[in-house]
Design a protein around this motif. Sequence first.
Motif, PDB file in Angstrom:
ATOM      1  N   GLY A 184       0.635  -1.175  -0.119  1.00 58.83           N
ATOM      2  CA  GLY A 184      -0.027   0.079   0.098  1.00 58.83           C
ATOM      3  C   GLY A 184       0.874   1.298   0.027  1.00 58.83           C
ATOM      4  N   ASN A 185       0.437   2.179  -0.586  1.00 53.93           N
ATOM      5  CA  ASN A 185       1.167   3.480  -0.501  1.00 53.93           C
ATOM      6  C   ASN A 185       0.347   4.646  -0.419  1.00 53.93           C
ATOM      7  N   ARG A 186       0.583   5.898  -0.079  1.00 55.14           N
ATOM      8  CA  ARG A 186      -0.060   7.046  -0.078  1.00 55.14           C
ATOM      9  C   ARG A 186       0.763   8.223  -0.850  1.00 55.14           C
ATOM     10  N   ARG A 187       0.185   9.073  -1.486  1.00 54.49           N
ATOM     11  CA  ARG A 187       0.975   9.998  -2.257  1.00 54.49           C
ATOM     12  C   ARG A 187       0.335  11.476  -2.490  1.00 54.49           C
ATOM     13  N   ASN A 188       0.834  12.437  -2.170  1.00 55.56           N
ATOM     14  CA  ASN A 188       0.445  13.807  -2.254  1.00 55.56           C
ATOM     15  C   ASN A 188       1.177  14.461  -3.325  1.00 55.56           C
ATOM     16  N   THR A 189       0.780  15.525  -3.904  1.00 55.82           N
ATOM     17  CA  THR A 189       1.477  16.052  -4.760  1.00 55.82           C
ATOM     18  C   THR A 189       0.751  17.696  -5.111  1.00 55.82           C
ATOM     19  N   ILE A 190       1.664  18.590  -4.598  1.00 52.40           N
ATOM     20  CA  ILE A 190       1.215  20.006  -4.347  1.00 52.40           C
ATOM     21  C   ILE A 190       1.982  20.658  -5.526  1.00 52.40           C
ATOM     22  N   PHE A 191       1.341  21.471  -6.331  1.00 50.69           N
ATOM     23  CA  PHE A 191       1.988  22.168  -7.487  1.00 50.69           C
ATOM     24  C   PHE A 191       1.477  23.647  -7.688  1.00 50.69           C
ATOM     25  N   GLY A 192       2.417  24.399  -8.071  1.00 52.52           N
ATOM     26  CA  GLY A 192       2.171  25.968  -8.328  1.00 52.52           C
ATOM     27  C   GLY A 192       2.948  26.662  -8.948  1.00 52.52           C
ATOM     28  N   ASP A 193       2.291  27.433  -9.993  1.00 51.97           N
ATOM     29  CA  ASP A 193       3.135  28.003 -11.108  1.00 51.97           C
ATOM     30  C   ASP A 193       2.783  29.244 -11.297  1.00 51.97           C
ATOM     31  N   ALA A 194       3.539  30.444 -11.578  1.00 50.62           N
ATOM     32  CA  ALA A 194       2.947  31.692 -11.943  1.00 50.62           C
ATOM     33  C   ALA A 194       3.947  32.195 -12.868  1.00 50.62           C
ATOM     34  N   ALA A 195       3.526  32.611 -14.208  1.00 50.78           N
ATOM     35  CA  ALA A 195       4.322  32.959 -15.358  1.00 50.78           C
ATOM     36  C   ALA A 195       3.553  34.333 -15.708  1.00 50.78           C
ATOM     37  N   LEU A 196       4.793  35.146 -16.174  1.00 48.39           N
ATOM     38  CA  LEU A 196       4.490  36.464 -16.635  1.00 48.39           C
ATOM     39  C   LEU A 196       5.013  36.622 -18.271  1.00 48.39           C
ATOM     40  N   THR A 197       3.973  37.047 -19.100  1.00 44.70           N
ATOM     41  CA  THR A 197       4.534  37.010 -20.222  1.00 44.70           C
ATOM     42  C   THR A 197       4.319  38.560 -20.732  1.00 44.70           C
ATOM     43  N   LYS A 198       5.263  39.030 -21.300  1.00 47.47           N
ATOM     44  CA  LYS A 198       5.279  40.506 -22.098  1.00 47.47           C
ATOM     45  C   LYS A 198       5.778  40.444 -23.389  1.00 47.47           C
ATOM     46  N   SER A 199       5.162  41.272 -24.245  1.00 52.57           N
ATOM     47  CA  SER A 199       5.539  41.480 -25.669  1.00 52.57           C
ATOM     48  C   SER A 199       6.336  42.872 -25.592  1.00 52.57           C
ATOM     49  N   LEU A 200       7.452  42.705 -26.191  1.00 57.80           N
ATOM     50  CA  LEU A 200       8.261  43.916 -26.194  1.00 57.80           C
ATOM     51  C   LEU A 200       8.466  44.427 -27.895  1.00 57.80           C
ATOM     52  N   PRO A 201       8.745  45.758 -27.916  1.00 57.58           N
ATOM     53  CA  PRO A 201       9.062  46.048 -29.334  1.00 57.58           C
ATOM     54  C   PRO A 201      10.309  45.361 -29.725  1.00 57.58           C
ATOM     55  N   ARG A 202      10.450  45.373 -31.074  1.00 57.93           N
ATOM     56  CA  ARG A 202      11.445  44.844 -31.794  1.00 57.93           C
ATOM     57  C   ARG A 202      11.334  43.336 -31.886  1.00 57.93           C
ATOM     58  N   GLU A 203      10.045  42.742 -31.793  1.00 60.23           N
ATOM     59  CA  GLU A 203       9.689  41.375 -32.034  1.00 60.23           C
ATOM     60  C   GLU A 203      10.254  40.534 -30.883  1.00 60.23           C
ATOM     61  N   ASN A 204      10.181  40.932 -29.840  1.00 59.80           N
ATOM     62  CA  ASN A 204      10.556  40.062 -28.398  1.00 59.80           C
ATOM     63  C   ASN A 204       9.353  39.822 -27.855  1.00 59.80           C
ATOM     64  N   LEU A 205       9.460  38.241 -27.353  1.00 64.40           N
ATOM     65  CA  LEU A 205       8.311  37.993 -26.323  1.00 64.40           C
ATOM     66  C   LEU A 205       8.916  37.266 -25.172  1.00 64.40           C
ATOM     67  N   LEU A 206       8.721  37.666 -23.854  1.00 63.41           N
ATOM     68  CA  LEU A 206       9.539  37.214 -22.835  1.00 63.41           C
ATOM     69  C   LEU A 206       8.708  36.438 -21.841  1.00 63.41           C
TER      70      LEU A 206
END
Length: 734
Positions: free
Chosen positions: A394-416
Amino acid sequence: MSKLLRTAADLRRASLIAIGISAASSSAAISQTSTGRVLVRVTADSLPIPGATVASGTANGATDRLGVATFTLPTGRRTFRVSSAGFFPESLALNVGAGMMHVNVALRHESAVPHDDRAAAMRDVRRGADAATNVEVTDRFAMDEQIERSPGSLSDVLNHIDGVRMQPLSAGSAGAGVRIRGMPGHYTQILSDGLPLFGATTEGLELLQAPALGVERVEVIKGVSSALYGPSAIGGIVNLVSAPATSPSEVLINGSTREASDVALWQTHTFSPRWSASLVAGRHYGNPGDPDADGWAEVAGYKRIVVRPRVYWARDDRSTWFMTGGWTSENRRSGTFGSARLPDFNRYSDDADTRRGDLGTVGRIVLDTSMFLTVRASLTREWQAHWYGSEREGNRRNTIFGDAALTKSLPRENLLTGGIAFERDQYAALDAREFSYRYTTPALYGEDTWTPDPRLSVTAGARLDMHSEFGDFVSPRLAIVARPSETWTARLSAANGVYAPTPLTDETEAFGLSHVRRSVREAEHALGWSLDLSHVDGALELRGSAHRTVVNHPLILRTLGEELQLVNADEPSRTQGIDVSARYRMRPLRFTATYSYIDATRPEIGQLFGEDFEVDTTMRRPVLLNPRHAGSVELAHERENDRVIGVAAHFVGREELRDTLYSGSRPYVTLDARVEKHVGPAILFAFAKNLTGVKQSQFFPVLLNASGAAGQWTRDAWGPLDGFVLNAGLRLKY
């Protein structure tokens, strides 16, 4: 004389009239041929939408990677119509004048659901065809086929993607692993709407327990993906994308000749422009089966209940939020069948019980005209019990996950894109406590896409994982996307990755941990590259890729007399090959052909014994259960809202086996057929699987004459175990 003067005057007047007429004609001609140039820029959520269709009269075109379509049109009043999948169409009327004109058209999402044809597994909003990572997606036709083939699971839909294979882990209840380009199944991470709702790593039962109803498509990312999702995805990613709450509700009832049945509900409802919800619930049942009458249930029986509600909220067309929860309860049974006995005169239980609950959320908030925030979080708790004969684990398994992403479009064709992530994977082995672990992994990541030209983009990114057990790792990634024409796309990508090993491998899922000796493990490091070419021209789609992945210090199973040990090998494993596919979709015909070649080897540690010595030896051999050649051909005749008739042939080549008596499997071909008929809101269907009745037991016995080193009683599962199966039922949409 006077007459001559009058004649000259008449000629002069005629010349002036001719000159006037000529000037007027020239002026009219110039007016008729005067043109203007119009640049139409298409956006959604303030970000460019490539591939959108723009039409004005008989002139039409598609936007480039910057979301721009250019037209040269006669001056005057013109109407532009703009459309793109997943958005409401828009039209715009304007007076075209001489010179250059710039026009912006903003599209609105069709629903509050964060859903369109962009890759949901990715954090930015670039479409799969334009992203640096090649994301292959199943279409609606493949999902309907999966529902009619086996609505209680998603295991067969991946057969539509070249280079991906569901590999049974045993002839019992261990489930099946997703092998992407020949990599072991535990290297593949399975997500649901971009969330690890099945746990941090796979255990073989995830896709067998996920119902097909309520899933709109399946996305697959092949190759080393640690720069995207951390130290658990060096084989690739499978992402299940739920259907939107605006889709029709549906009830399904079916049964099969293998004494299996399914009753499932997909209910959707829109409460207001801001709120909508969906619910999938199903009861799935199957009796254990012994097709070869050897006393062992090669086909596991199961009783499963699945419930998953989803709620969607939208502040406007630009900011959305998605929340979900789920519960899965399954009892799976295999082993000796009826009153049968093994060669040692005992019975054997190969059973697995699973209880899983999860919560998850995904939010996307536009902060300004060039920046948006994506937040993802989930919590999963799972209880499992496996029986291997008289031994229970027998087994027990816990998974906690979190993610925060910031996306910005810059002049001169860049996407960060930049963000932070956190994951905790806690595994408690109740009956083999020495294998319990708790991994905590905070992470930082960033990515920049530079597009100097609409035909070229370069993406560079990296991820820093600070693993509590194996230390800190940096996983870089570089990709170049070239589009020399509107129909051709080429991608060259390379990535480093890391895998945090656990005792849960493809082998230990088949026979448990009680026969495995604990050992010190270290992280596995992978380097992979891939060259992908695609050609899409109307109804024809051609794809091809060449790939290679090297894993240093791979975790392998070492035999020590009657015990087993998981150890890191000194030699690397190497996997390389090609994938090719051709698709033609022109109603009423659909044609698909795929081919995969895999050359995969890995080290194997053995021992040499003598009177006064004992020496470890390392030799290289092909990776087990990998067909070197595999292919499929599918043909279907489809009339929308009327009927579907389809046939498919699948070829699987020779596979290397661990069996000392049978070192290799036999090639085989299976045939499938599908019939679907629409009667008003009802759909009657029948799916015949494996018409040729191919079974593994036709070639080699499934049962062993004596138990193996880990107490197992069956050989490797490399071919169909159930033979011919007919599934038929009713789908009612409303």
